[in-house]
Design a protein around this motif. Structure first.
Motif, short mmCIF file in Angstrom:
data_model
loop_
_atom_site.label_atom_id
_atom_site.label_comp_id
_atom_site.label_asym_id
_atom_site.label_seq_id
_atom_site.Cartn_x
_atom_site.Cartn_y
_atom_site.Cartn_z
N GLY A 257 5.71 1.15 -2.24
CA GLY A 257 6.65 0.18 -1.69
C GLY A 257 6.52 -0.05 -0.20
O GLY A 257 5.44 -0.28 0.30
N ARG A 258 7.61 0.07 0.52
CA ARG A 258 7.69 -0.44 1.88
C ARG A 258 6.91 0.36 2.92
O ARG A 258 6.82 -0.04 4.05
N LYS A 259 6.39 1.50 2.57
CA LYS A 259 5.68 2.31 3.55
C LYS A 259 4.26 1.80 3.82
O LYS A 259 3.56 2.35 4.64
N GLY A 260 3.85 0.78 3.12
CA GLY A 260 2.59 0.14 3.46
C GLY A 260 1.48 0.39 2.47
O GLY A 260 1.50 1.33 1.70
N ILE A 261 0.48 -0.46 2.55
CA ILE A 261 -0.59 -0.43 1.56
C ILE A 261 -1.37 0.88 1.63
O ILE A 261 -1.92 1.34 0.65
N ARG A 262 -1.45 1.52 2.78
CA ARG A 262 -2.19 2.78 2.89
C ARG A 262 -1.39 3.95 2.34
O ARG A 262 -1.87 5.07 2.32
N ARG A 263 -0.14 3.69 1.90
CA ARG A 263 0.66 4.73 1.29
C ARG A 263 0.73 4.56 -0.21
O ARG A 263 1.56 5.16 -0.88
N PHE A 264 -0.16 3.72 -0.74
CA PHE A 264 -0.17 3.48 -2.19
C PHE A 264 -0.49 4.78 -2.92
O PHE A 264 -1.02 5.73 -2.37
N ILE A 265 -0.18 4.78 -4.21
CA ILE A 265 -0.53 5.91 -5.06
C ILE A 265 -2.01 6.25 -4.88
O ILE A 265 -2.84 5.37 -4.72
N LEU A 266 -2.35 7.52 -4.86
CA LEU A 266 -3.70 8.00 -4.66
C LEU A 266 -4.19 7.68 -3.24
O LEU A 266 -5.36 7.47 -3.00
N GLY A 267 -3.25 7.69 -2.27
CA GLY A 267 -3.61 7.46 -0.88
C GLY A 267 -3.98 6.01 -0.65
O GLY A 267 -3.22 5.11 -0.94
N SER A 268 -5.19 5.79 -0.11
CA SER A 268 -5.64 4.42 0.16
C SER A 268 -6.47 3.88 -0.99
O SER A 268 -7.17 2.89 -0.85
N VAL A 269 -6.39 4.51 -2.14
CA VAL A 269 -7.22 4.12 -3.28
C VAL A 269 -6.92 2.69 -3.72
O VAL A 269 -7.83 1.90 -3.99
N THR A 270 -5.65 2.34 -3.83
CA THR A 270 -5.30 0.99 -4.29
C THR A 270 -5.88 -0.06 -3.37
O THR A 270 -6.42 -1.07 -3.82
N GLU A 271 -5.77 0.17 -2.07
CA GLU A 271 -6.33 -0.78 -1.10
C GLU A 271 -7.82 -0.97 -1.36
O GLU A 271 -8.33 -2.09 -1.39
N ARG A 272 -8.54 0.12 -1.56
CA ARG A 272 -9.99 0.04 -1.76
C ARG A 272 -10.34 -0.59 -3.10
O ARG A 272 -11.32 -1.33 -3.21
N VAL A 273 -9.55 -0.32 -4.11
CA VAL A 273 -9.78 -0.94 -5.41
C VAL A 273 -9.57 -2.44 -5.32
O VAL A 273 -10.36 -3.23 -5.86
N ILE A 274 -8.51 -2.87 -4.64
CA ILE A 274 -8.24 -4.29 -4.47
C ILE A 274 -9.43 -4.98 -3.82
O ILE A 274 -9.83 -6.08 -4.21
N ARG A 275 -10.02 -4.35 -2.84
CA ARG A 275 -11.15 -4.94 -2.13
C ARG A 275 -12.41 -5.02 -2.97
O ARG A 275 -13.18 -5.97 -2.87
N ARG A 276 -12.65 -3.98 -3.79
CA ARG A 276 -13.95 -3.84 -4.44
C ARG A 276 -14.01 -4.24 -5.90
O ARG A 276 -15.09 -4.52 -6.42
N ALA A 277 -12.88 -4.24 -6.58
CA ALA A 277 -12.90 -4.54 -8.02
C ALA A 277 -13.30 -5.99 -8.25
O ALA A 277 -12.93 -6.89 -7.48
N ASP A 278 -14.05 -6.23 -9.32
CA ASP A 278 -14.47 -7.59 -9.67
C ASP A 278 -13.48 -8.28 -10.60
O ASP A 278 -13.76 -9.37 -11.09
N VAL A 279 -12.35 -7.63 -10.87
CA VAL A 279 -11.31 -8.20 -11.73
C VAL A 279 -9.98 -8.18 -10.98
O VAL A 279 -9.84 -7.46 -9.99
N PRO A 280 -8.99 -8.96 -11.43
CA PRO A 280 -7.69 -8.95 -10.77
C PRO A 280 -7.04 -7.57 -10.80
O PRO A 280 -7.21 -6.80 -11.76
N VAL A 281 -6.30 -7.26 -9.74
CA VAL A 281 -5.56 -6.00 -9.66
C VAL A 281 -4.07 -6.32 -9.53
O VAL A 281 -3.67 -7.10 -8.65
N ILE A 282 -3.26 -5.75 -10.41
CA ILE A 282 -1.81 -5.93 -10.36
C ILE A 282 -1.20 -4.69 -9.73
O ILE A 282 -1.37 -3.59 -10.24
N SER A 283 -0.52 -4.87 -8.60
CA SER A 283 0.16 -3.77 -7.93
C SER A 283 1.64 -3.86 -8.21
O SER A 283 2.24 -4.93 -8.16
N ILE A 284 2.24 -2.70 -8.52
CA ILE A 284 3.65 -2.69 -8.89
C ILE A 284 4.31 -1.45 -8.34
O ILE A 284 3.72 -0.36 -8.32
N LYS A 285 5.56 -1.60 -7.87
CA LYS A 285 6.31 -0.44 -7.40
C LYS A 285 6.72 0.41 -8.58
O LYS A 285 7.25 -0.11 -9.54
#
Length: 285
Positions: A257-285
């Motif tokens: 949530g509000r603590k920022g994208i680098r505080r996503f589950i698994l650390g900064s993993v979500t941020e990196r997945v969003i950047r690198r995945a070739d398919v859509p990524v759905i992020s949810i609190k």
């Protein structure tokens, strides 16, 4: 599952990909599609002598998306929003006022989430932080399949991950898709030896428990085709690799949530997945 989908657009290549994803999603769920552009009067125009240029460019961006929707038989509501707050706040205000239940946005790809003022760069990041509804992100290289037939959700056993697993399960069930749940074991720089073996075994045991909890959650009502996997390596790389190898159409990941994208589950993993995945990524609190 999704009844009202919001597509913010600025006419960029990333938002064009987002338009394609939003139209496909609206078509699959028979959902309302809302297309908006947030007009920035203070934005410097390339047509310096034409103060109406930003409004025309915004209307054009919206019109392109609406025409794309019409070509797929999807009706779209259109609006150019006058900016009275920050862009992402205008997006979230529209979301609340129109009972939007999913936002589809473009963002930057392998070069990273933009920290500039560019619309759908930092705007996407801020929206991801604060949105009360799921946000699907795509970038220029994202491949948009006709329908979602397989969904991937990583878990680490946390409450945040449970929320993502629950949402992924509902999504997969609503479109008769196969659900893939994975746990990534990361052992860092420990390479060999007895201590490394014990560490790996302990982490694998934790992973198996997390996968079993996820399986219980998604199978608690009716049967859902589900595959679970325990993989080892850097989490973001393994998630992206698994998605590619198993032809996954969509990845669902939890955020704090509000603590920022680098505080996503698994650390900064979500941020990196969003950047690198070739398919859509759905992020949810």
């Amino acid at each position: 599952m999704y009844q009202r989908i919001l597509l913010p657009t600025d006419g960029s290549k990333a938002s064009s990909t987002a338009a394609e994803a939003a139209v496909r999603l609206a078509d699959q769920f028979d959902a309302e599609l809302h297309v908006i552009h947030v007009l920035e009067h203070d934005k410097i125009s390339t047509e310096t002598d034409d103060v109406a240029a930003p409004a025309r460019n915004g209307e054009k961006a919206v019109q392109v998306a609406v025409e794309l929707a019409a070509s797929s038989g999807v009706e779209a509501t259109r609006r150019v929003v006058e900016k009275s707050a920050s862009i992402h706040q205008e997006i979230l205000t529209y979301t609340a006022e129109h009972s939007i239940d999913c936002i589809v946005m473009g963002t930057r790809g392998r070069s990273g989430l933009s920290l500039s003022r560019a619309v759908l760069g930092s705007v996407a990041e801020l929206t991801l932080r604060e949105s009360p509804v799921p946000v699907m992100t795509v970038h220029e290289e994202t491949v948009i399949d006709a329908d979602i037939s397989s969904v991937l959700v990583p878990t680490d056993g946390s409450e945040c991950a449970h929320t993502a697993v629950e949402h992924a399960g509902k999504l997969a069930r609503s479109v008769d898709a196969t659900l893939h749940v994975i746990y990534v074991v990361e052992i860092g720089q420990v390479i060999n030896g007895d201590r490394a073996r014990r560490l790996r075994e302990a982490l694998e045991e934790i992973g198996e428990k997390a996968l079993n909890l996820a399986l219980e959650k998604v199978q608690s009502s009716t049967y859902l085709p589900t595959e679970t996997s325990l993989v080892t390596g850097p989490p973001y790389l393994e998630i992206v690799r698994y998605a590619e190898e198993h032809d996954v159409d969509c990845i669902v990941m939890g955020t704090h949530g509000r603590k920022g994208i680098r505080r996503f589950i698994l650390g900064s993993v979500t941020e990196r997945v969003i950047r690198r995945a070739d398919v859509p990524v759905i992020s949810i609190k």
